[in-house]
Design a protein around this motif. Structure first.
Motif, short mmCIF file in Angstrom:
data_model
loop_
_atom_site.label_atom_id
_atom_site.label_comp_id
_atom_site.label_asym_id
_atom_site.label_seq_id
_atom_site.Cartn_x
_atom_site.Cartn_y
_atom_site.Cartn_z
N ARG A 29 -7.16 2.24 5.68
CA ARG A 29 -7.01 2.21 4.22
C ARG A 29 -6.74 3.63 3.73
NH1 ARG A 29 -11.71 -0.01 0.98
NH2 ARG A 29 -12.91 1.43 2.29
N ASP A 88 -8.42 -7.46 -1.63
CA ASP A 88 -9.31 -6.93 -2.66
C ASP A 88 -10.07 -5.69 -2.20
OD1 ASP A 88 -11.10 -8.08 -0.90
OD2 ASP A 88 -11.99 -9.47 -2.35
N GLN A 89 -9.90 -5.28 -0.94
CA GLN A 89 -10.50 -4.05 -0.45
C GLN A 89 -9.49 -2.91 -0.31
OE1 GLN A 89 -13.05 -4.58 2.99
NE2 GLN A 89 -13.91 -6.48 2.18
#
Length: 342
Positions: free
Chosen positions: A93, A171-172
Motif C-alpha cells: 500500500r 476500503d483499506q
C-alpha cells in the motif's frame, strides 16, 4: 574479511527480527527527470505540477514506482545481496505521496523462512516499510526472495510461511489527502476514458514495445542503489549474463500501460506480483492488462480500478501453458489498484 561484508545468507535470518536499512536518500526533481528518461512514463499527475494542483495536490508527486524503487533499493544489501531470485510481492500500500525534497529510509521485519529441499538456499519473507523524514510511512509491502546459504550443511531454521492476503481490500487502500478529480482535464491527461468506460474482464493490448538496453538497466540499478550481485556482476550467474533488475521491468510495464490506461494515474496498492521468467539485455518487452475489479472511494471524482498487467516478450493475452505454468515469454505478472477519475 575485516571491515567488509559478504552480505547476509539464508542461515543469518531470524524470524521476527527487524532490520533498519542504511543510507537514507533525498529525492529531487532530478529523480523524476531520470525516471522519465529511462521509461516512456507519461502519466500526467506525476509529470505536471499544474495538473497535480488542479487535482488537489500541492505539487506533482514522484511516480509511485520511484517511491517503490527507492524504498526497495535500501533493503537490498540486507535482504537480497545474495539472492538467487526475487520471487514475489503482496499486501503493498502506498500510504502518502512523496514529493521532491523528501528523504526516504526503510526497515524490514522477517516474517517467514523456509529452506528449499536442495539445502543450498531458502526463501525469506520480509515486510518492508518506507518512511519519510517526518517518520511517516509512505509505503509498506511484503516480498519474498530466494537467498543462497553460506554453508549448505548449516541447520535449517524452523519453517514459517506467512499467510498473506490475496487482495488489499479496496476500503483499506489509502487515497492521497486532498485528491480531487472533479476538475480533471482529460485532454491534458491524454485519453478520454474514465472508470465507467472499463468493464471487469476487459483486456487491453498496450501495443508498444521497448527493447531493453544494458546501459539503461544498469543506470536504473545504480540510481536506486540496488547492489544485488546478479544485476552487477556477470560472474554471479553460470550463464555469464547480468539479470535485469525486476523493478526495471515493472516500470517498463507500467509506462507502456499508458496507451489504454492513461487515466490510471497512481498505483495505490499492489495485491500480488511475480517475476515469471528472467529478462536480459536485448529482450523486447510489451505489455497487456486485464481489468479485474472497480471500486468507489470517498474522494471527490476518484475511483479505483484493479488491474492485472503482464510484461511479455511474446503475444498479448498469452499467459500460461496447459500445465498451468507461466509461458517462457512472460516476464512479469502484477495485480494492483490504481486511482482513476469516475
Amino acid at each position: 574479511m575485516g571491515k567488509t561484508t559478504a552480505g547476509r545468507f539464508f542461515e543469518d535470518y531470524r524470524l521476527g527480527e527487524v532490520i533498519d536499512h542504511a543510507v537514507p536518500r533525498t529525492v529531487s526533481g532530478g529523480e523524476r527527470a531520470l525516471y522519465h528518461a529511462l521509461y516512456p512514463a507519461r502519466h500526467a499527475l506525476a509529470s505536471s505540477d499544474d495538473f497535480a494542483r488542479v487535482c488537489g495536490l500541492p505539487a506533482s508527486p514522484m511516480d509511485d514506482l520511484i517511491t517503490f524503487h527507492v524504498v526497495f533499493g535500501k533493503t537490498v544489501p540486507d535482504i537480497s545481496l545474495n539472492a538467487v531470485a526475487n520471487l514475489g510481492y503482496a499486501e503493498a500500500r502506498w500510504l502518502r505521496p512523496v514529493y521532491a525534497g523528501d528523504t526516504l529510509c526503510s526497515s524490514s521485519k522477517v516474517i517467514g523462512l523456509k529452506q528449499n529441499s536442495s539445502g543450498k538456499n531458502g526463501v525469506v519473507w520480509v515486510r518492508t516499510t518506507g518512511m519519510n523524514q517526518h517518520g511517516q510511512a509512505v509505503l509498506e509491502y511484503v516480498r519474498w526472495v530466494m537467498v543462497k546459504k553460506r554453508d549448505p550443511k548449516a541447520p535449517a531454521p524452523e519453517t514459517e510461511i506467512p499467510e498473506l492476503a490475496d487482495v488489499v481490500p479496496a476500503d483499506q487502500v489509502v487515497i492521497p489527502e486532498g485528491l480531487d478529480f472533479t476538475g480533471y482535464d482529460f485532454t491534458l491527461a491524454g485519453e478520454p476514458h474514465r472508470l465507467g468506460d472499463y468493464t471487469v474482464g476487459e483486456r487491453i493490448d498496450h501495443v508498444d514495445g521497448v527493447t531493453i538496453e544494458e546501459a539503461e538497466h544498469m543506470m536504473a540499478t545504480r540510481l536506486w542503489q540496488n547492489t544485488a550481485k546478479v544485476h552487477f556482476d556477470v560472474t554471479a550467474r553460470p550463464d555469464g549474463k547480468r539479470l535485469m533488475y525486476g523493478g526495471h521491468i515493472i516500470s517498463l510495464a507500467r509506462a507502456l500501460s499508458f496507451n489504454g490506461l492513461a487515466n490510471a494515474q497512481m498505483i495505490v496498492g499492489l495485491n500480488a506480483g511475480a517475476h515469471a521468467n528472467p529478462c536480459f539485455a536485448g529482450d523486447t518487452v510489451r505489455a497487456w492488462s486485464e481489468v479485474l475489479d472497480v471500486a468507489k472511494t470517498d474522494a471527490p471524482g476518484v475511483g479505483l480500478i484493479r488491474l492485472r498487467t503482464v510484461a511479455t516478450k511474446g503475444a498479448a493475452f498469452e499467459l500460461r501453458g496447459e500445465d498451468g505454468k507461466y509461458l517462457p515469454d512472460v516476464l512479469l505478472d502484477i495485480d494492483y489498484w490504481a486511482v482513476m477519475p469516475v
